[in-house]
Design a protein around this motif. Structure first.
Motif, PDB file in Angstrom:
ATOM      1  N   THR A  62      -7.658  -6.709  -6.063  1.00 32.52           N
ATOM      2  CA  THR A  62      -8.260  -7.674  -5.152  1.00 32.52           C
ATOM      3  C   THR A  62      -8.100  -7.176  -3.718  1.00 32.52           C
ATOM      4  O   THR A  62      -7.367  -6.219  -3.449  1.00 32.52           O
ATOM      5  CB  THR A  62      -7.591  -9.048  -5.283  1.00 32.52           C
ATOM      6  OG1 THR A  62      -6.212  -8.935  -4.882  1.00 32.52           O
ATOM      7  CG2 THR A  62      -7.663  -9.554  -6.726  1.00 32.52           C
ATOM      8  N   LEU A  63      -8.771  -7.854  -2.800  1.00 31.01           N
ATOM      9  CA  LEU A  63      -8.657  -7.481  -1.388  1.00 31.01           C
ATOM     10  C   LEU A  63      -7.246  -7.723  -0.866  1.00 31.01           C
ATOM     11  O   LEU A  63      -6.767  -6.980  -0.001  1.00 31.01           O
ATOM     12  CB  LEU A  63      -9.674  -8.264  -0.560  1.00 31.01           C
ATOM     13  CG  LEU A  63     -11.142  -7.857  -0.745  1.00 31.01           C
ATOM     14  CD1 LEU A  63     -12.057  -8.778   0.060  1.00 31.01           C
ATOM     15  CD2 LEU A  63     -11.354  -6.409  -0.316  1.00 31.01           C
ATOM     16  N   SER A  64      -6.582  -8.749  -1.375  1.00 34.21           N
ATOM     17  CA  SER A  64      -5.200  -8.980  -0.950  1.00 34.21           C
ATOM     18  C   SER A  64      -4.291  -7.847  -1.434  1.00 34.21           C
ATOM     19  O   SER A  64      -3.366  -7.436  -0.721  1.00 34.21           O
ATOM     20  CB  SER A  64      -4.703 -10.326  -1.477  1.00 34.21           C
ATOM     21  OG  SER A  64      -4.758 -10.367  -2.890  1.00 34.21           O
ATOM     22  N   ASP A  65      -4.565  -7.328  -2.640  1.00 32.93           N
ATOM     23  CA  ASP A  65      -3.819  -6.152  -3.119  1.00 32.93           C
ATOM     24  C   ASP A  65      -4.074  -4.951  -2.215  1.00 32.93           C
ATOM     25  O   ASP A  65      -3.154  -4.173  -1.917  1.00 32.93           O
ATOM     26  CB  ASP A  65      -4.237  -5.805  -4.548  1.00 32.93           C
ATOM     27  CG  ASP A  65      -3.702  -6.787  -5.572  1.00 32.93           C
ATOM     28  OD1 ASP A  65      -2.793  -7.562  -5.229  1.00 32.93           O
ATOM     29  OD2 ASP A  65      -4.209  -6.791  -6.711  1.00 32.93           O
ATOM     30  N   LEU A  66      -5.313  -4.801  -1.803  1.00 30.12           N
ATOM     31  CA  LEU A  66      -5.667  -3.678  -0.928  1.00 30.12           C
ATOM     32  C   LEU A  66      -4.905  -3.761   0.391  1.00 30.12           C
ATOM     33  O   LEU A  66      -4.376  -2.757   0.883  1.00 30.12           O
ATOM     34  CB  LEU A  66      -7.170  -3.672  -0.675  1.00 30.12           C
ATOM     35  CG  LEU A  66      -7.705  -2.527   0.193  1.00 30.12           C
ATOM     36  CD1 LEU A  66      -7.607  -1.206  -0.557  1.00 30.12           C
ATOM     37  CD2 LEU A  66      -9.153  -2.791   0.605  1.00 30.12           C
ATOM     38  N   LEU A  67      -4.845  -4.951   0.960  1.00 25.90           N
ATOM     39  CA  LEU A  67      -4.124  -5.130   2.216  1.00 25.90           C
ATOM     40  C   LEU A  67      -2.640  -4.845   2.023  1.00 25.90           C
ATOM     41  O   LEU A  67      -2.010  -4.190   2.869  1.00 25.90           O
ATOM     42  CB  LEU A  67      -4.334  -6.551   2.740  1.00 25.90           C
ATOM     43  CG  LEU A  67      -3.646  -6.891   4.063  1.00 25.90           C
ATOM     44  CD1 LEU A  67      -4.149  -5.974   5.173  1.00 25.90           C
ATOM     45  CD2 LEU A  67      -3.885  -8.347   4.429  1.00 25.90           C
ATOM     46  N   GLU A  68      -2.077  -5.286   0.927  1.00 31.26           N
ATOM     47  CA  GLU A  68      -0.658  -5.066   0.664  1.00 31.26           C
ATOM     48  C   GLU A  68      -0.367  -3.583   0.432  1.00 31.26           C
ATOM     49  O   GLU A  68       0.625  -3.051   0.937  1.00 31.26           O
ATOM     50  CB  GLU A  68      -0.237  -5.880  -0.558  1.00 31.26           C
ATOM     51  CG  GLU A  68       1.188  -5.632  -1.029  1.00 31.26           C
ATOM     52  CD  GLU A  68       2.229  -6.053  -0.003  1.00 31.26           C
ATOM     53  OE1 GLU A  68       3.348  -5.512  -0.055  1.00 31.26           O
ATOM     54  OE2 GLU A  68       1.914  -6.914   0.860  1.00 31.26           O
ATOM     55  N   ASN A  69      -1.225  -2.911  -0.322  1.00 27.39           N
ATOM     56  CA  ASN A  69      -0.979  -1.501  -0.644  1.00 27.39           C
ATOM     57  C   ASN A  69      -1.183  -0.584   0.552  1.00 27.39           C
ATOM     58  O   ASN A  69      -0.594   0.505   0.598  1.00 27.39           O
ATOM     59  CB  ASN A  69      -1.903  -1.059  -1.783  1.00 27.39           C
ATOM     60  CG  ASN A  69      -1.520  -1.679  -3.110  1.00 27.39           C
ATOM     61  OD1 ASN A  69      -0.355  -2.017  -3.341  1.00 27.39           O
ATOM     62  ND2 ASN A  69      -2.494  -1.844  -3.996  1.00 27.39           N
ATOM     63  N   SER A  70      -2.020  -0.980   1.498  1.00 23.91           N
ATOM     64  CA  SER A  70      -2.326  -0.103   2.638  1.00 23.91           C
ATOM     65  C   SER A  70      -1.493  -0.409   3.874  1.00 23.91           C
ATOM     66  O   SER A  70      -1.579   0.339   4.857  1.00 23.91           O
ATOM     67  CB  SER A  70      -3.812  -0.218   3.001  1.00 23.91           C
ATOM     68  OG  SER A  70      -4.126  -1.532   3.417  1.00 23.91           O
ATOM     69  N   ARG A  71      -0.680  -1.440   3.830  1.00 20.21           N
ATOM     70  CA  ARG A  71       0.037  -1.840   5.053  1.00 20.21           C
ATOM     71  C   ARG A  71       1.126  -0.853   5.451  1.00 20.21           C
ATOM     72  O   ARG A  71       1.623  -0.902   6.580  1.00 20.21           O
ATOM     73  CB  ARG A  71       0.619  -3.244   4.883  1.00 20.21           C
ATOM     74  CG  ARG A  71       1.617  -3.369   3.760  1.00 20.21           C
ATOM     75  CD  ARG A  71       1.771  -4.836   3.314  1.00 20.21           C
ATOM     76  NE  ARG A  71       2.331  -5.650   4.357  1.00 20.21           N
ATOM     77  CZ  ARG A  71       3.589  -6.093   4.350  1.00 20.21           C
ATOM     78  NH1 ARG A  71       4.392  -5.769   3.345  1.00 20.21           N
ATOM     79  NH2 ARG A  71       4.049  -6.845   5.326  1.00 20.21           N
ATOM     80  N   TYR A  72       1.518   0.053   4.550  1.00 22.19           N
ATOM     81  CA  TYR A  72       2.533   1.050   4.877  1.00 22.19           C
ATOM     82  C   TYR A  72       1.931   2.351   5.405  1.00 22.19           C
ATOM     83  O   TYR A  72       2.666   3.280   5.732  1.00 22.19           O
ATOM     84  CB  TYR A  72       3.373   1.367   3.630  1.00 22.19           C
ATOM     85  CG  TYR A  72       4.196   0.205   3.145  1.00 22.19           C
ATOM     86  CD1 TYR A  72       5.467  -0.044   3.664  1.00 22.19           C
ATOM     87  CD2 TYR A  72       3.702  -0.658   2.173  1.00 22.19           C
ATOM     88  CE1 TYR A  72       6.224  -1.115   3.222  1.00 22.19           C
ATOM     89  CE2 TYR A  72       4.455  -1.736   1.723  1.00 22.19           C
ATOM     90  CZ  TYR A  72       5.706  -1.964   2.253  1.00 22.19           C
ATOM     91  OH  TYR A  72       6.454  -3.021   1.814  1.00 22.19           O
ATOM     92  N   GLU A  73       0.603   2.413   5.490  1.00 20.63           N
ATOM     93  CA  GLU A  73      -0.052   3.664   5.840  1.00 20.63           C
ATOM     94  C   GLU A  73      -0.134   3.911   7.342  1.00 20.63           C
ATOM     95  O   GLU A  73      -0.308   5.030   7.793  1.00 20.63           O
ATOM     96  CB  GLU A  73      -1.468   3.682   5.251  1.00 20.63           C
ATOM     97  CG  GLU A  73      -1.517   3.696   3.736  1.00 20.63           C
ATOM     98  CD  GLU A  73      -0.881   4.950   3.163  1.00 20.63           C
ATOM     99  OE1 GLU A  73      -1.430   6.044   3.364  1.00 20.63           O
ATOM    100  OE2 GLU A  73       0.181   4.820   2.518  1.00 20.63           O
TER     101      GLU A  73
END
Length: 683
Positions: free
Chosen positions: A229-240
């Motif tokens: 989901t988009l929320s997963d995308l935001l969570e997975n990319s926040r460390y980048e």
């Protein structure tokens, strides 16, 4: 290890004031190895070595150098000053890995400080007596500026030069006549642009089909594919540390297919579009445009290597084209800059500088092309909205890696020279060696000459723009901002420093377009020759990079993954080290791998603080335990030779052919063996 650094700062520091001011050496025996660690830092007056072996473990007390204290299971030993370096000799068991960092307690002038200098890459395997010289410029998490005398003089001289150039720009801007000729239509050549773009697409596709992606390319794609989901995308990319725009594009693409070739073709389309815009609208000669189209950045770095920076390149050239051809469309220009803000931190800095220039021009040219107050307010609102969205997405999480959150505090002459020399490396990106061309420059072995030439190029470019003083001001502000950011925050190679060239290109574009409006005439012969030679060097570098990429693997990750699949080891438990390097193999295999440093299974890397170095012996022991627990073979994928520890396990293969020397791999197999007296007939 990064997590331990934070603990060291808070827990070891209180014990340090009572340490002796001298260092000693430990007794040795035939089974030990003596290693001398040298830490050149002329600006420091007192340095503590914080260290351990094989995962920050202590060594026996009788082997510790004199003056060593223990606090929270970490050894801390004062280093002896020798000339401009700090020296300590330690004796450890042969084959052990030393983990270490440096704590600066005092400047050379006697000022008390608390500056930690540690890096994940520290940790040589001591298989024989050795001298380790650590020249570090990464001093994180401290607002204090360490500065040596030479560094102060360097900063002063550079500051005087930049201030003088800024003064010339401001004076020229103030004194310049506002009367000018009527606007002429911008030069464009649709047929030429179409031919060049089609050729770039065809050749680029050929190179892409032979290009082995490296970890950063696959990291973004894997984040997109594993986000449901988009929320997963935001969570997975926040460390980048990057805005969401690139990941959002990949998320949409990954709903169609999980094959990363889709990302590469999409990225190719972005790069080819940028080339088309340049060839049609840029106020350069056809020869200069052709050189740019096949140049290092526009054809290779920001077209073949699939990263988020290509979106920023397209947004910037679109801004330049719209501003030069339709100068009254300032809101459209602002939208391009807002998009650029959301591509990377480097793109954001360039976009904000261009936004300030756009507002300045709206006041400066009010008598020729009146701009309404609402239009100016709209520009500010669009840029503010773009910046707000980017800042919300890139705010570092509390558990992000200290290296991602921290800022360097070093203002020493050597790191300053390295930062300034990025101008030469970017403007003239000819490689030092082939085939390992990436992130190298022709003059890397002469850093002082690089610095001198960089300052000369900076001054020459600024003076080249003097007839358009507002553009000259934009060039100086944007270039200075990027250099400061790269010095104090992050500079991981030419993909970052390449934004310096983008600033130069944009300013030349805006300047040449504006000089057609004013009564200054066309480009001088000297400027034309200089720009052509500059662009030609990029064409040579781009051709070398593309041909080399066709001939050799960029990364050995794809070949390693293909070997694992071909030999039928896909079902084995995969154990990897160093995790952020071997993630390339996991991504090509499209299956999780156990990362020893983070102690968890995954494909893409999460830049969290919970990670530590793992000694080869511990890695082998962990793999054996996993083979026993899971009752299946374990395949170790490592980015280095295990050395002595690897002599006890079979080496399946090693893959050493790669342009990017970091991404080379060794495969070790640990077969599962059932305990004697179990299984079978129940005997």
């Amino acid at each position: 290890m990064i997590l331990l650094i934070a603990a060291v700062i808070g827990l070891v520091c209180p014990a340090l004031p009572g340490l002796p001011a001298h260092a000693g050496s430990a007794p040795t025996s035939p089974s030990t190895t003596t290693v001398e660690i040298r830490y050149p830092l002329p600006a420091a007056g007192e340095v503590i070595l914080v260290w351990g072996v094989n995962g920050w473990r202590q060594i026996p007390e009788d082997m510790r150098p004199s003056g060593t204290v223990i606090h929270q299971k970490v050894m801390a030993t004062p280093m002896a000053r020798k000339d401009n370096s700090f020296v300590l000799t330690v004796a450890v068991e042969s084959g052990a890995m030393i983990d270490y960092g440096f704590l600066v307690k005092q400047t050379v002038r006697g000022t008390p400080v608390e500056v930690w200098d540690g890096d994940y890459a520290y940790g040589p395997t001591t298989t024989k007596p050795d001298i380790v010289t650590v020249k570090s410029t990464n001093l994180y998490q401290n607002p204090l500026v360490l500065m040596d005398r030479t560094g102060m003089l360097f900063v002063l001289g550079l500051g005087v030069m930049v201030t003088a150039l800024l003064g010339i720009a401001l004076w020229s801007l103030w004194s310049q006549s506002r009367s000018g000729a009527a606007r002429e239509p911008s030069y464009d050549d649709a047929r030429f642009a179409t031919v060049v773009a089609v050729l770039a697409f065809i050749i680029g596709m050929v190179v892409i089909l032979h290009h082995e992606m490296w970890r950063d390319e696959l990291q973004a794609w894997r984040i997109a594919t594993e986000s449901r989901t988009l929320s997963d995308l935001l969570e997975n990319s926040r460390y980048e540390g990057h805005p969401l725009l690139w990941y959002l594009c990949l998320y949409v693409l990954s709903r169609v297919s999980h094959d990363p070739i889709l990302m590469q073709v999409f990225h190719l389309g972005i790069g080819v579009t940028a080339i088309f815009v340049i060839c049609r609208f840029a106020p350069f000669t056809r020869w200069q445009k052709a050189c740019l189209a096949c140049g290092y950045f526009f054809f290779y770095e920001y077209l073949i290597l699939s990263r988020n920076y290509a979106l920023g390149v397209l947004a910037l050239v679109s801004f330049c084209a719209i501003r030069a051809k339709w100068p009254d469309r300032i809101l459209t220009c602002a939208v391009c800059l807002a998009v650029m803000i959301n591509t990377s931190a480097f793109g954001a800095m360039i976009a904000l500088a261009c936004g300030g220039w756009l507002l300045l021009e709206s006041f400066r040219g009010a008598d020729r092309d009146p701009v309404s107050v609402m239009s100016r307010v709209g520009v500010v609102l669009v840029l503010a909205a773009g910046m707000a969205v980017a800042m919300v997405q890139t705010a570092p999480p509390p558990d992000n890696s200290p290296r991602m959150q921290g800022w360097s505090a070093a203002v020493l002459v050597e790191p300053l020279e390295r930062t300034v020399s990025a101008i030469w490396k970017t403007y003239v990106p000819l490689p030092l060696t082939l085939p390992h061309f990436w992130n190298t420059n022709l003059l890397d072995e002469m850093p002082r000459l690089q610095t001198i030439l960089s300052i000369g190029l900076l001054a020459s470019a600024a003076l080249m723009l003097r007839r358009t003083p507002s553009v000259m001001l934009l060039y100086l502000v944007a270039t200075s901002g990027l250099l400061l950011f790269m010095h104090f925050k992050v500079n991981h190679g030419i993909r970052h420093t390449g934004h310096l060239f983008l600033v130069l290109l944009a300013c030349l574009w805006l300047s040449f377009s504006e000089r057609r409006v004013l009564t200054f005439g066309f480009r001088s012969t000297a400027v034309t020759i200089g720009v052509t030679l500059l662009f030609a060097s990029h064409a040579v570098a781009g051709a070398l990079a593309a041909v080399t990429d066709l001939a050799l693997p960029f990364s050995a990750g794809k070949e390693t993954a293909a070997f694992i699949q071909r030999r039928g080891y896909v079902d084995a438990t995969l154990v990897g080290s160093k995790y952020f390097i071997v993630s390339t193999v996991a991504n090509y295999l499209d299956r999780p791998m156990y990362y020893a440093e983070t102690a968890h299974f995954g494909t893409f890397s999460r830049w969290k603080g919970q990670r530590s170095a793992v000694a080869p012996a511990d890695l082998v022991r962990t793999a054996r335990e996993m083979a026993h627990v899971n009752r299946k073979d374990v395949l170790m994928v490592v980015s280095y030779d295990l050395g002595v520890a690897g002599e006890t396990v079979p080496l399946l293969a090693s893959f050493q052919r790669s342009i990017f020397t970091e991404e080379r791999y060794w495969l070790y197999l640990i077969p599962y063996q059932e305990p004697i007296g179990t299984g079978g007939d129940g005997i």
